[in-house]
Design a protein around this motif. Sequence first.
Motif, PDB file in Angstrom:
ATOM      1  N   ARG A  11       0.855  -1.200   0.000  1.00  0.00           N
ATOM      2  CA  ARG A  11       0.000   0.000   0.000  1.00  0.00           C
ATOM      3  C   ARG A  11       0.884   1.241   0.000  1.00  0.00           C
ATOM      4  N   ALA A  12       0.480   2.249  -0.769  1.00  0.00           N
ATOM      5  CA  ALA A  12       1.266   3.478  -0.822  1.00  0.00           C
ATOM      6  C   ALA A  12       0.361   4.681  -0.592  1.00  0.00           C
ATOM      7  N   LEU A  13       0.835   5.596   0.228  1.00  0.00           N
ATOM      8  CA  LEU A  13       0.151   6.869   0.415  1.00  0.00           C
ATOM      9  C   LEU A  13       0.817   7.898  -0.494  1.00  0.00           C
ATOM     10  N   THR A  14      -0.007   8.688  -1.182  1.00  0.00           N
ATOM     11  CA  THR A  14       0.525   9.793  -1.990  1.00  0.00           C
ATOM     12  C   THR A  14      -0.289  11.033  -1.638  1.00  0.00           C
ATOM     13  N   ARG A  15       0.156  12.178  -2.127  1.00  0.00           N
ATOM     14  CA  ARG A  15      -0.603  13.416  -1.882  1.00  0.00           C
ATOM     15  C   ARG A  15      -0.487  14.285  -3.124  1.00  0.00           C
ATOM     16  N   GLY A  16      -1.619  14.834  -3.539  1.00  0.00           N
ATOM     17  CA  GLY A  16      -1.659  15.558  -4.818  1.00  0.00           C
ATOM     18  C   GLY A  16      -0.712  16.758  -4.867  1.00  0.00           C
ATOM     19  N   ILE A  17      -0.509  17.247  -6.065  1.00  0.00           N
ATOM     20  CA  ILE A  17       0.311  18.446  -6.296  1.00  0.00           C
ATOM     21  C   ILE A  17      -0.552  19.673  -5.959  1.00  0.00           C
ATOM     22  N   PRO A  18      -0.060  20.569  -5.091  1.00  0.00           N
ATOM     23  CA  PRO A  18      -0.861  21.758  -4.762  1.00  0.00           C
ATOM     24  C   PRO A  18      -0.804  22.816  -5.869  1.00  0.00           C
ATOM     25  N   ASN A  19      -1.757  23.738  -5.839  1.00  0.00           N
ATOM     26  CA  ASN A  19      -1.772  24.813  -6.850  1.00  0.00           C
ATOM     27  C   ASN A  19      -0.619  25.795  -6.642  1.00  0.00           C
ATOM     28  N   THR A  20       0.060  25.660  -5.508  1.00  0.00           N
ATOM     29  CA  THR A  20       1.185  26.545  -5.185  1.00  0.00           C
ATOM     30  C   THR A  20       2.531  25.851  -5.428  1.00  0.00           C
ATOM     31  N   PHE A  21       2.500  24.765  -6.202  1.00  0.00           N
ATOM     32  CA  PHE A  21       3.711  23.948  -6.379  1.00  0.00           C
ATOM     33  C   PHE A  21       4.883  24.767  -6.935  1.00  0.00           C
ATOM     34  N   ASP A  22       4.586  25.830  -7.638  1.00  0.00           N
ATOM     35  CA  ASP A  22       5.682  26.658  -8.182  1.00  0.00           C
ATOM     36  C   ASP A  22       6.462  27.365  -7.078  1.00  0.00           C
ATOM     37  N   ARG A  44      -0.124  12.121 -11.697  1.00  0.00           N
ATOM     38  CA  ARG A  44      -1.187  11.159 -12.019  1.00  0.00           C
ATOM     39  C   ARG A  44      -0.577   9.911 -12.668  1.00  0.00           C
ATOM     40  N   ALA A  45       0.360  10.120 -13.582  1.00  0.00           N
ATOM     41  CA  ALA A  45       1.000   8.981 -14.271  1.00  0.00           C
ATOM     42  C   ALA A  45       1.789   8.127 -13.267  1.00  0.00           C
ATOM     43  N   TYR A  46       2.396   8.790 -12.308  1.00  0.00           N
ATOM     44  CA  TYR A  46       3.155   8.096 -11.253  1.00  0.00           C
ATOM     45  C   TYR A  46       2.212   7.192 -10.447  1.00  0.00           C
ATOM     46  N   ARG A  47       1.073   7.762 -10.042  1.00  0.00           N
ATOM     47  CA  ARG A  47       0.114   6.967  -9.252  1.00  0.00           C
ATOM     48  C   ARG A  47      -0.408   5.809 -10.083  1.00  0.00           C
ATOM     49  N   GLN A  48      -0.632   6.079 -11.362  1.00  0.00           N
ATOM     50  CA  GLN A  48      -1.144   5.055 -12.270  1.00  0.00           C
ATOM     51  C   GLN A  48      -0.149   3.902 -12.395  1.00  0.00           C
ATOM     52  N   ALA A  49       1.130   4.243 -12.445  1.00  0.00           N
ATOM     53  CA  ALA A  49       2.158   3.196 -12.572  1.00  0.00           C
ATOM     54  C   ALA A  49       2.172   2.307 -11.326  1.00  0.00           C
ATOM     55  N   GLY A  54      -0.078  -3.198  -9.144  1.00  0.00           N
ATOM     56  CA  GLY A  54      -0.817  -3.928  -8.108  1.00  0.00           C
ATOM     57  C   GLY A  54      -0.719  -3.324  -6.721  1.00  0.00           C
ATOM     58  N   ILE A  55      -0.206  -2.098  -6.630  1.00  0.00           N
ATOM     59  CA  ILE A  55      -0.114  -1.422  -5.327  1.00  0.00           C
ATOM     60  C   ILE A  55      -1.438  -0.704  -5.051  1.00  0.00           C
ATOM     61  N   GLU A  56      -1.913  -0.802  -3.821  1.00  0.00           N
ATOM     62  CA  GLU A  56      -3.113  -0.054  -3.430  1.00  0.00           C
ATOM     63  C   GLU A  56      -2.673   1.384  -3.132  1.00  0.00           C
ATOM     64  N   VAL A  57      -3.207   2.343  -3.872  1.00  0.00           N
ATOM     65  CA  VAL A  57      -2.721   3.727  -3.749  1.00  0.00           C
ATOM     66  C   VAL A  57      -3.796   4.622  -3.144  1.00  0.00           C
ATOM     67  N   THR A  58      -3.438   5.360  -2.115  1.00  0.00           N
ATOM     68  CA  THR A  58      -4.328   6.375  -1.540  1.00  0.00           C
ATOM     69  C   THR A  58      -3.778   7.742  -1.925  1.00  0.00           C
ATOM     70  N   VAL A  59      -4.669   8.678  -2.256  1.00  0.00           N
ATOM     71  CA  VAL A  59      -4.239  10.045  -2.575  1.00  0.00           C
ATOM     72  C   VAL A  59      -4.858  10.985  -1.548  1.00  0.00           C
ATOM     73  N   LEU A  60      -4.034  11.582  -0.712  1.00  0.00           N
ATOM     74  CA  LEU A  60      -4.540  12.598   0.218  1.00  0.00           C
ATOM     75  C   LEU A  60      -4.686  13.905  -0.552  1.00  0.00           C
ATOM     76  N   PRO A  61      -5.677  14.727  -0.185  1.00  0.00           N
ATOM     77  CA  PRO A  61      -5.808  16.018  -0.870  1.00  0.00           C
ATOM     78  C   PRO A  61      -4.572  16.874  -0.643  1.00  0.00           C
TER      79      PRO A  61
END
Length: 269
Positions: A11-22, A44-49, A54-61
């Motif tokens: 299982r992997a936890l990820t967190r989206g890219i913020p609008n302030t990423f710059d 998105r492509a990273y999470r998809q990979a 077969g990894i269970e992926v969670t995306v935190l806001p």
Amino acid sequence: MATVRLDQKNRALTRGIPNTFDRALSNFFGTGPTDIALAKDQHRAYRQALLAAGIEVTVLPSDDNHPDCTFVEDQAVVIDGHVLLPVPGHPSRVNEQPPISEFITRQLTGTKICSMHGDARMDGGDILRLGDLFFVGRSSRTNDAGIEELRDLLTHLGHELRVIEIPGHALHLTSISSTPTDTVIIAPEGFLPKDAFGELPEGCEVKWMPAEEVYGCNTIGLPNGQVLLAEGYPTVLKAIEEMGLEPVLLDMSQIREADGSLTCCSLFF
Ligand code: CIR
């Protein structure tokens, strides 16, 4: 993420890219992301990979108040189901942690959660695991007090810890090395002395890559034999292929601009 063995990567936890990423911190590989929409596509492509492997992926806001919030690897250290919550080494990143620690605590009920205190500082990106042997970088983000707290946990778990000095022109230990399998470390020439990792257990080795492929040395080995790799690093790609592993190439250009590598974007637990 660099703290779990291959067989523990479910299982992997990820967190989206913020609008302030710059506005993410950028002092090593990059000079700052310029295309946030592209960064979101790359994430998105990273999470998809990971999902495809077969990894269970969670995306935190994501959190626009924290431009670096995508880099969840730094915020929690999960070792054999135990969790160490470090005090991140850069002050701007300290308040990224609560949603991550709440999530991990909910997922790993009944496990021991320790929090660092006092002057101890550590980014999870400074820890590397090779089988049951651990390395920690003493870096601009991780200090001696932080290393001692990690050592306490590892001693309790019966694992050895070796300390590696991170040169001033690198951010974290995982910015300059990774373990695509439980027996191989890949690292660039010219960043660490050749004996930095010490004597390795039988069957283990360090594969040295050209210095200019330093960013490509951060890889994610997966239990299905695939290895996530950043696009554009031919020597690393060849080494992975020669190991009989299946490379999965990802465009990381905008994430690299924020000094983020592949492992920084996930926390396996
Ligand atoms: C930072 O400077 O903290 C972020 N811009 C990049 C963090 C990368 N994380 C990692 O190497 N584990």
